[in-house]
Design an enzyme around this catalytic site. Sequence first.
Site, PDB file in Angstrom:
ATOM      1  N   HIS A 197      -4.083   5.223  10.072  1.00 22.50           N
ATOM      2  CA  HIS A 197      -4.603   3.931  10.508  1.00 22.50           C
ATOM      3  C   HIS A 197      -4.211   3.553  11.929  1.00 22.50           C
ATOM      4  O   HIS A 197      -4.711   2.568  12.475  1.00 22.50           O
ATOM      5  CB  HIS A 197      -4.165   2.829   9.537  1.00 22.50           C
ATOM      6  CG  HIS A 197      -5.180   1.754   9.360  1.00 22.50           C
ATOM      7  ND1 HIS A 197      -5.213   0.923   8.262  1.00 22.50           N
ATOM      8  CD2 HIS A 197      -6.223   1.359  10.137  1.00 22.50           C
ATOM      9  CE1 HIS A 197      -6.216   0.074   8.371  1.00 22.50           C
ATOM     10  NE2 HIS A 197      -6.840   0.307   9.508  1.00 22.50           N
ATOM     11  N   ASP A 240      -7.466  -3.612   3.173  1.00 25.84           N
ATOM     12  CA  ASP A 240      -6.221  -2.843   3.187  1.00 25.84           C
ATOM     13  C   ASP A 240      -5.225  -3.432   2.190  1.00 25.84           C
ATOM     14  O   ASP A 240      -5.168  -4.656   2.003  1.00 25.84           O
ATOM     15  CB  ASP A 240      -5.616  -2.890   4.603  1.00 25.84           C
ATOM     16  CG  ASP A 240      -4.674  -1.749   4.903  1.00 25.84           C
ATOM     17  OD1 ASP A 240      -3.998  -1.276   3.975  1.00 25.84           O
ATOM     18  OD2 ASP A 240      -4.604  -1.336   6.082  1.00 25.84           O
ATOM     19  N   HIS A 280      -2.114  -3.164   2.827  1.00 25.08           N
ATOM     20  CA  HIS A 280      -0.985  -3.491   3.696  1.00 25.08           C
ATOM     21  C   HIS A 280      -1.411  -4.405   4.838  1.00 25.08           C
ATOM     22  O   HIS A 280      -2.591  -4.461   5.198  1.00 25.08           O
ATOM     23  CB  HIS A 280      -0.381  -2.205   4.268  1.00 25.08           C
ATOM     24  CG  HIS A 280      -0.013  -1.197   3.223  1.00 25.08           C
ATOM     25  ND1 HIS A 280      -0.894  -0.234   2.790  1.00 25.08           N
ATOM     26  CD2 HIS A 280       1.132  -1.023   2.523  1.00 25.08           C
ATOM     27  CE1 HIS A 280      -0.305   0.497   1.852  1.00 25.08           C
ATOM     28  NE2 HIS A 280       0.919   0.053   1.672  1.00 25.08           N
ATOM     29  N   ASP A 303      -0.260  -4.149   8.078  1.00 28.85           N
ATOM     30  CA  ASP A 303      -0.336  -3.435   9.354  1.00 28.85           C
ATOM     31  C   ASP A 303       0.114  -4.300  10.522  1.00 28.85           C
ATOM     32  O   ASP A 303      -0.406  -4.184  11.631  1.00 28.85           O
ATOM     33  CB  ASP A 303      -1.755  -2.907   9.603  1.00 28.85           C
ATOM     34  CG  ASP A 303      -2.142  -1.810   8.631  1.00 28.85           C
ATOM     35  OD1 ASP A 303      -1.247  -1.300   7.929  1.00 28.85           O
ATOM     36  OD2 ASP A 303      -3.335  -1.455   8.572  1.00 28.85           O
ATOM     37  N   HIS A 306       1.152   3.745  11.893  1.00 27.82           N
ATOM     38  CA  HIS A 306       0.033   3.354  11.023  1.00 27.82           C
ATOM     39  C   HIS A 306       0.320   2.036  10.303  1.00 27.82           C
ATOM     40  O   HIS A 306      -0.599   1.446   9.725  1.00 27.82           O
ATOM     41  CB  HIS A 306      -0.316   4.469  10.025  1.00 27.82           C
ATOM     42  CG  HIS A 306       0.577   4.575   8.825  1.00 27.82           C
ATOM     43  ND1 HIS A 306       0.131   5.052   7.612  1.00 27.82           N
ATOM     44  CD2 HIS A 306       1.890   4.309   8.647  1.00 27.82           C
ATOM     45  CE1 HIS A 306       1.132   5.061   6.743  1.00 27.82           C
ATOM     46  NE2 HIS A 306       2.202   4.623   7.353  1.00 27.82           N
ATOM     47  N   ASP A 321      -9.304   0.954   4.929  1.00 25.90           N
ATOM     48  CA  ASP A 321      -8.230   1.857   4.541  1.00 25.90           C
ATOM     49  C   ASP A 321      -8.450   2.179   3.069  1.00 25.90           C
ATOM     50  O   ASP A 321      -8.516   1.268   2.231  1.00 25.90           O
ATOM     51  CB  ASP A 321      -6.879   1.165   4.757  1.00 25.90           C
ATOM     52  CG  ASP A 321      -5.695   2.084   4.557  1.00 25.90           C
ATOM     53  OD1 ASP A 321      -5.762   2.951   3.655  1.00 25.90           O
ATOM     54  OD2 ASP A 321      -4.688   1.925   5.272  1.00 25.90           O
ATOM     55  N   ASP A 323      -6.529   3.060   0.871  1.00 24.26           N
ATOM     56  CA  ASP A 323      -5.526   2.571  -0.067  1.00 24.26           C
ATOM     57  C   ASP A 323      -5.801   1.131  -0.498  1.00 24.26           C
ATOM     58  O   ASP A 323      -5.080   0.565  -1.325  1.00 24.26           O
ATOM     59  CB  ASP A 323      -4.105   2.736   0.484  1.00 24.26           C
ATOM     60  CG  ASP A 323      -3.756   1.807   1.643  1.00 24.26           C
ATOM     61  OD1 ASP A 323      -4.374   0.740   1.795  1.00 24.26           O
ATOM     62  OD2 ASP A 323      -2.842   2.166   2.419  1.00 24.26           O
ATOM     63  N   GLU A 337      -7.067   7.008   6.412  1.00 28.90           N
ATOM     64  CA  GLU A 337      -6.023   7.349   5.454  1.00 28.90           C
ATOM     65  C   GLU A 337      -6.495   8.220   4.283  1.00 28.90           C
ATOM     66  O   GLU A 337      -5.834   8.262   3.239  1.00 28.90           O
ATOM     67  CB  GLU A 337      -5.317   6.084   4.933  1.00 28.90           C
ATOM     68  CG  GLU A 337      -4.628   5.267   6.021  1.00 28.90           C
ATOM     69  CD  GLU A 337      -3.363   5.908   6.578  1.00 28.90           C
ATOM     70  OE1 GLU A 337      -2.911   6.927   6.028  1.00 28.90           O
ATOM     71  OE2 GLU A 337      -2.829   5.382   7.576  1.00 28.90           O
TER      72      GLU A 337
END
Length: 309
Positions: free
Chosen positions: A111, A133, A135, A137, A150, A236, A238, A281
């Site tokens: 990322h 996402d 997360h 980031d 990332h 992303d 994930d 990712e």
Amino acid sequence: MSENSEKRQQSVRIIGAPTDYGQDRRGVDMGPSAIRYGGLSERLSEAGVDDEDAGDLLVPRAEERDAHYRTPSEGKARFLRETEDVCSRLAEEVRGSIADGATPLVLGGDHSIAIGTVSGSAADAEIGAVWFDAHGDLNTPTTTPSGNVHGMPLAALLGVKEWEGVDWANAPSLSPENVAIVGLRSVDDAERELLRDSEISAFTMSEIDDRGLDEVVDDALAVAGDGTDGYHVSLDLDWLDPTIAPGVGTPVRGGVDYREAHHAMEQVAADGGMRSMELVEVNPTLDQHNETAELAVELAASAFGKRIL
């Protein structure tokens, strides 16, 4: 003019950014190849899109580089020199794609490449961003637990803390009030504090459970499109639950399911404000029968207008 003829006017330029500088787990640099192998061009064609594949950026292998050759003034950020080089070149590719009338679709890679994609998309316009996402980031060199970039691209683009004034990493025309993160479920303490004090719109999975994904995505698109010339979509993998997207380096339980993900991308397509997009990712070494890469392909096709009917 038929509906299919109208769709045919859309042009997409595929740009590969095969990096794994931004994280510890090797293999994500093979993501662009896996996504292409998953039938990207064919699915985009089915969506009524004219696609052009610009190939991959030349990216030296991480094993051949010194992760600590350049370090930030404070804290830690691994492969900073290499990340700057890749992201600077990627930004020019993205900027050129938009100037040529084609929507850039960037294939990661980890990322950290978002620094380049968004910088290029924001070079000649005021833009927003929708970050699908798990997360935030939003780490910086002094808050990161790992030093992996990332986990920092959004902070870098917004010039947070140590990232302030780092020209190659900042996107001055991207304002926090036009950034929406959708699907948060793994946030570090420093990121949590930053989000509470910022104008970024953060939509957690709990909020999605309470309000429904449809309403949350509508709100996120409205945030990103408010007063801007369009928005960037950062997807992303994930973001999805690891039961359907196992091939990612930082899986987090409790993500969106298959139907929710497709519906969200269909909302993106229907809104019509997307200026650029990236898929990041995907790690084939952690995947099962390339299913995560194939899912990325399907979601990209939905974001560019593919429908059942």
